[in-house]
Design an enzyme around this catalytic site. Structure first.
Site, short mmCIF file in Angstrom:
data_model
loop_
_atom_site.label_atom_id
_atom_site.label_comp_id
_atom_site.label_asym_id
_atom_site.label_seq_id
_atom_site.Cartn_x
_atom_site.Cartn_y
_atom_site.Cartn_z
N GLU A 129 -74.75 -14.59 118.74
CA GLU A 129 -74.37 -13.27 118.27
C GLU A 129 -73.70 -13.33 116.90
O GLU A 129 -73.92 -12.44 116.06
CB GLU A 129 -73.43 -12.60 119.29
CG GLU A 129 -74.09 -12.22 120.60
CD GLU A 129 -75.26 -11.26 120.42
OE1 GLU A 129 -75.27 -10.49 119.45
OE2 GLU A 129 -76.17 -11.28 121.26
N CYS A 148 -87.37 1.43 116.40
CA CYS A 148 -86.55 2.50 115.82
C CYS A 148 -85.87 1.98 114.55
O CYS A 148 -84.65 2.02 114.40
CB CYS A 148 -85.52 2.97 116.85
SG CYS A 148 -84.78 4.57 116.46
N CYS A 170 -92.36 5.85 115.97
CA CYS A 170 -92.05 6.68 117.14
C CYS A 170 -93.15 6.67 118.18
O CYS A 170 -92.90 6.91 119.37
CB CYS A 170 -91.76 8.11 116.69
SG CYS A 170 -90.31 8.27 115.61
N CYS A 207 -92.28 4.12 120.90
CA CYS A 207 -90.96 4.17 121.52
C CYS A 207 -91.06 4.57 122.99
O CYS A 207 -91.73 5.55 123.33
CB CYS A 207 -90.07 5.15 120.78
SG CYS A 207 -88.40 5.28 121.49
N CYS A 237 -85.01 11.69 123.23
CA CYS A 237 -84.61 11.60 121.82
C CYS A 237 -84.53 12.99 121.20
O CYS A 237 -85.53 13.70 121.07
CB CYS A 237 -85.61 10.74 121.05
SG CYS A 237 -85.18 10.54 119.30
#
Length: 563
Positions: free
Chosen positions: A139, A314, A320, A323, A329
């Protein structure tokens, strides 16, 4: 390290919050418990095919048309604050769709730090320590760059060198900085090392020498470690310990801004950022409660799924059509309205108007010139028919994507400050070079470099001026150590050998590399506390910033020609 009881007590919300930073949550269907499991347990590595784009809501039986999600009043986007409550909170099918999509991509973009979830109570102390350490390092590295095979190689190399948190804690600071070279933001590497030492020393002090050190299992304890922020703490707690903690990075901020229809500056507006963080916290609690076990993999999978969606679908220019959660959304639904493919009746009575969203009409961006008129103009042939359920055609999708690109709001980029400097390669008669260790705070803290001086802002930064500046700088430097300014015969400027341009996030360095000769052995000139003479081989192994490494490469090339 928390025991099993402490871990479990931190994972289950005792009571669902009813507001998100002042935003009223939508009511749950009558007779339902919002924290009760609402769907089947999702296996961590389901190999089922990913769902296609979400379909519109069921059609209205009276008109045989889809029942659109209420949208903000377009084109003005007047809406109440409650408009920004995530629809994902009350849509179990959409939550499942995102997790299924991610488990498929999990295998397509396999990374060495992505592993099946094992409940912490089922792991040995050694395995739990190793797993938390692996996720933590991944991370921190991911804060520097995108997921890629190159980053996976860097992570693997790091793990091979320091397989455990204790191994890292016993390394030297300079070794850690050298291994981090090329990833940038060296303070993060230093803080990783300091955090590892803190956990290791505390474990040996409190639990005995030789006890395996383990990162804390709660956000509250993780965030106390050097360099561990809210995002990193949430990632370790969720992925490793199953704690329902939000993981909000830049990608998630963008996804949530679009899901919530929040047109604000997610990076600079603290109020907007706080609303998204609170929404993410509520969502991960609901996702955790969807599972069958008290401690499960869902919080970690959910956080990773949002990040993966933001980095692959995204994106700033979204896809889109791919998605899996367009059904929830807000921005996608607004795009359908703008394309004349959905009902733009608005969200109903508005008592308190939202003060977080900036109006779209007032944005001044050359990138968006001409788009507003196309977005908000009425369809040329009047109101068009609603489409059949399923993905929109390319023309409609293009309108949706153009609208989505406006979220989140972006302030104009700040002008990057530029600095010119002379970088002085000073070689002694016995072939050593003078190097300098930077201060422990600030840019490239603690790194080694060739002696460097920033040039004053001027329009006449010509070679003659730089030669004079380099010679005066080095003579002043030597005079400060010895109390005597060297003569022209002792120190000779040979020439300017290279120019290296190196950008940082907030400034750009133009480094003019100067070659100078010290007429004497290194032992004849004792440097100050932060300077020392070093051989070519020693400098090759020192920790330098990437830009300075480029300068040194030019010096090495010149030195080879000299020989």
């Amino acid at each position: 390290m928390p025991n099993a009881t402490e871990i479990e007590s931190n994972t289950r919300p005792t009571k669902r919050l009813k507001t998100i930073s002042g935003l009223t949550l939508p009511p749950h269907p009558p007779g339902t418990d919002p924290t009760a499991p609402q769907e089947a347990h999702l296996p961590p590595h389901s190999r089922s095919s990913p769902p296609g784009p979400s379909t519109p809501p069921p059609p209205d039986t009276t008109t045989n048309q889809p029942s659109p999600i209420p949208t903000a009043s377009l084109p003005s986007r007047i809406h109440p604050p409650s408009y920004h409550v995530p629809l994902l909170l009350t849509s179990p099918p959409s939550r499942t769709a995102l997790l299924q999509w991610f488990t498929t991509h999990y295998h397509r973009r396999a990374m060495p730090w992505r592993k099946p979830f094992v409940p912490p109570t089922s792991m040995s102390r050694r395995d739990l320590s190793r797993r938390a350490y692996e996720v933590w390092i991944s991370e921190v590295m991911l804060q520097q760059t995108r997921v890629s095979p190159a980053l996976a190689e860097r992570w693997t190399r790091w793990m091979e060198r320091w397989p455990s948190l204790g191994d890292l804690a016993r390394a030297s600071e300079q070794e850690v900085l050298a291994e981090w070279a090329g990833l940038g933001y060296y303070q993060r590497a230093r803080r990783v090392w300091l955090a590892a030492r803190e956990v290791w020393e505390r474990t040996e002090r409190e639990e005995g020498v030789g006890t395996e050190p383990v990162l804390p299992g709660s956000v509250e304890e993780l965030i106390k470690l050097p360099g561990v922020g809210r995002y990193t703490a949430g990632a370790v707690a969720a992925i490793v310990f199953g704690v329902p903690a939000p993981m909000v990075d830049g990608n998630v901020l963008r996804v949530m801004s679009r899901q919530m229809g929040l047109h604000g500056d997610v990076n600079r507006d603290a109020k907007v950022g706080a609303v998204i963080w609170k929404a993410a916290e509520e969502l991960v609690k609901v996702v955790a409660a969807d599972g069958e076990e008290e401690v499960n993999e869902r919080p970690g999978l959910w956080g990773q799924a949002l990040m993966e969606l933001g980095s692959t679908v995204c994106t700033p220019k979204p896809n889109c059509g791919e998605c899996p959660i367009t059904a929830t959304c807000r921005v996608y639904q607004e795009g359908l309205v703008l394309a004349g493919k959905a009902d733009g009746s608005g969200v109903g009575d508005i008592e308190d108007v939202c003060t977080m969203c900036a109006p779209l009409e007032t944005e001044d961006s050359t990138r968006n010139e001409g788009l507003l008129s196309r977005f908000f103009a009425a369809p040329p042939t009047g109101r068009r028919k609603f489409p059949e359920p399923g993905p929109p055609d390319p023309e409609i999708l293009d309108i949706i994507i153009k609208h989505a690109r406006r979220f989140p709001r972006r302030e104009p980029a700040k002008t990057v400050r530029e600095e010119e400097m002379v970088v002085c390669a000073i070689r002694s008669s016995d072939g050593q070079f003078l190097i300098h260790r930077r201060p422990d705070e600030g840019l490239l803290a603690g790194m080694w470099e060739l002696p460097t001086q920033i040039l004053p802002e001027s329009n006449d930064s010509v070679m003659r001026t730089r030669k004079s500046a380099a010679s005066s700088f080095v003579r002043d430097l030597i005079a400060a150590w010895t109390g005597k300014r060297p003569g022209w015969k002792s120190l000779k400027h040979i020439g300017e050998i290279a120019h290296v341009v190196w950008p940082f996030s907030h400034l750009k360095h133009t480094m003019h590399v100067q070659w100078l000769e010290w007429n004497g052995a290194a032992s004849s000139l004792s440097p100050g506390p932060t300077y020392r003479w070093a051989s070519v081989e020693e400098i090759d192994g020192e920790t330098m910033g990437s830009g300075m490494k480029r300068c040194w490469e030019q010096v090495r090339r010149e030195e080879t020609r000299e020989d």
